[in-house]
Design a protein around this motif. Sequence first.
Motif, PDB file in Angstrom:
ATOM      1  N   GLU A 205      -2.392 -13.633  -3.907  1.00 28.18           N
ATOM      2  CA  GLU A 205      -1.449 -12.606  -3.465  1.00 28.18           C
ATOM      3  C   GLU A 205      -0.715 -11.988  -4.654  1.00 28.18           C
ATOM      4  N   GLU A 206      -0.226 -12.825  -5.562  1.00 36.23           N
ATOM      5  CA  GLU A 206       0.482 -12.305  -6.733  1.00 36.23           C
ATOM      6  C   GLU A 206      -0.473 -11.534  -7.633  1.00 36.23           C
ATOM      7  N   PHE A 207      -1.672 -12.038  -7.792  1.00 31.39           N
ATOM      8  CA  PHE A 207      -2.660 -11.375  -8.641  1.00 31.39           C
ATOM      9  C   PHE A 207      -3.010  -9.993  -8.091  1.00 31.39           C
ATOM     10  N   THR A 208      -3.194  -9.900  -6.782  1.00 29.15           N
ATOM     11  CA  THR A 208      -3.509  -8.614  -6.163  1.00 29.15           C
ATOM     12  C   THR A 208      -2.359  -7.628  -6.346  1.00 29.15           C
ATOM     13  N   ALA A 209      -1.118  -8.116  -6.267  1.00 31.00           N
ATOM     14  CA  ALA A 209       0.045  -7.254  -6.475  1.00 31.00           C
ATOM     15  C   ALA A 209       0.072  -6.718  -7.908  1.00 31.00           C
ATOM     16  N   ILE A 210      -0.308  -7.546  -8.882  1.00 27.78           N
ATOM     17  CA  ILE A 210      -0.336  -7.101 -10.273  1.00 27.78           C
ATOM     18  C   ILE A 210      -1.449  -6.061 -10.461  1.00 27.78           C
ATOM     19  N   ALA A 211      -2.595  -6.289  -9.821  1.00 25.44           N
ATOM     20  CA  ALA A 211      -3.670  -5.295  -9.890  1.00 25.44           C
ATOM     21  C   ALA A 211      -3.190  -3.968  -9.323  1.00 25.44           C
ATOM     22  N   GLY A 212      -2.413  -4.019  -8.229  1.00 25.25           N
ATOM     23  CA  GLY A 212      -1.851  -2.797  -7.671  1.00 25.25           C
ATOM     24  C   GLY A 212      -0.868  -2.138  -8.606  1.00 25.25           C
ATOM     25  N   GLN A 213      -0.109  -2.940  -9.340  1.00 24.62           N
ATOM     26  CA  GLN A 213       0.843  -2.405 -10.317  1.00 24.62           C
ATOM     27  C   GLN A 213       0.111  -1.629 -11.407  1.00 24.62           C
ATOM     28  N   LEU A 214      -1.036  -2.122 -11.834  1.00 27.53           N
ATOM     29  CA  LEU A 214      -1.784  -1.484 -12.917  1.00 27.53           C
ATOM     30  C   LEU A 214      -2.661  -0.321 -12.449  1.00 27.53           C
ATOM     31  N   THR A 215      -2.981  -0.284 -11.163  1.00 28.30           N
ATOM     32  CA  THR A 215      -3.808   0.810 -10.666  1.00 28.30           C
ATOM     33  C   THR A 215      -2.988   1.973 -10.136  1.00 28.30           C
ATOM     34  N   GLY A 216      -1.696   1.893 -10.316  1.00 24.64           N
ATOM     35  CA  GLY A 216      -0.869   3.026  -9.922  1.00 24.64           C
ATOM     36  C   GLY A 216      -0.002   2.773  -8.719  1.00 24.64           C
ATOM     37  N   GLY A 217       0.099   1.490  -8.274  1.00 28.22           N
ATOM     38  CA  GLY A 217       0.925   1.189  -7.111  1.00 28.22           C
ATOM     39  C   GLY A 217       2.332   0.955  -7.500  1.00 28.22           C
TER      40      GLY A 217
END
Length: 217
Positions: A205-217
């Motif tokens: 869950e935390e990893f997916t949130a970080i991926a979203g942070q880097l993809t423009g979320g």
Amino acid sequence: MNAKEFYQTIGQIDDGLILAAGEQPVRKKRFAVGQWALAAAACVCLVLGGAWVYIFNAPVVWNEGAVGAVSNSKLLIPAGSTLRERTEAELAEYYQLDPLPDVLGDDLRQVHTGAALYVDDGGAVVHDFNQVRYESADGNRAVTVTLSRVSSTAPAADGARASRIHGNSVVLTQDSSIPGYLLLEARWERHGTTVCLSAEGLDKEEFTAIAGQLTGG
């Protein structure tokens, strides 16, 4: 007809007809135009609602596989190339991405930046494998961001399924080959740059949130 004959005639009338005559007539209900419109609108909403879920609902898909093979490509530096160090701003411009943040998630702080390009004699970039590492204060959790435009990186496994994160196609992989330890990886492409995000000690869950942070979320 005298009174006696009239009485006898009435006595021959079916009882059901007499009872029916005393009842109020049943009127068929008419469905008002407004009610038809409301019903039609409800049906449309249901259809569009289903379409919304189908089109925009993007479940996260995790692939099972090896994580960490991408780091091996850092060794493939062409012979005779020249190292050119770059600032973070120059590197972000080269990769056509926003500068990486100082902090990822809640507490992962940037501890290392490999800001360098390798060029040939004519000045063309021949190797650009750069890594930025983030760690928690206790060192138990870490994330590495790898950027590349021209260097070979390990491709995603054949048949790997991608998820949609903020409109980007992201391949998420989990490596559970080590008992009690989970390695995670996210890979996507943006503006011609391959981004690989790998993590140790994070949950999905935390990893997916970080991926979203880097993809423009």
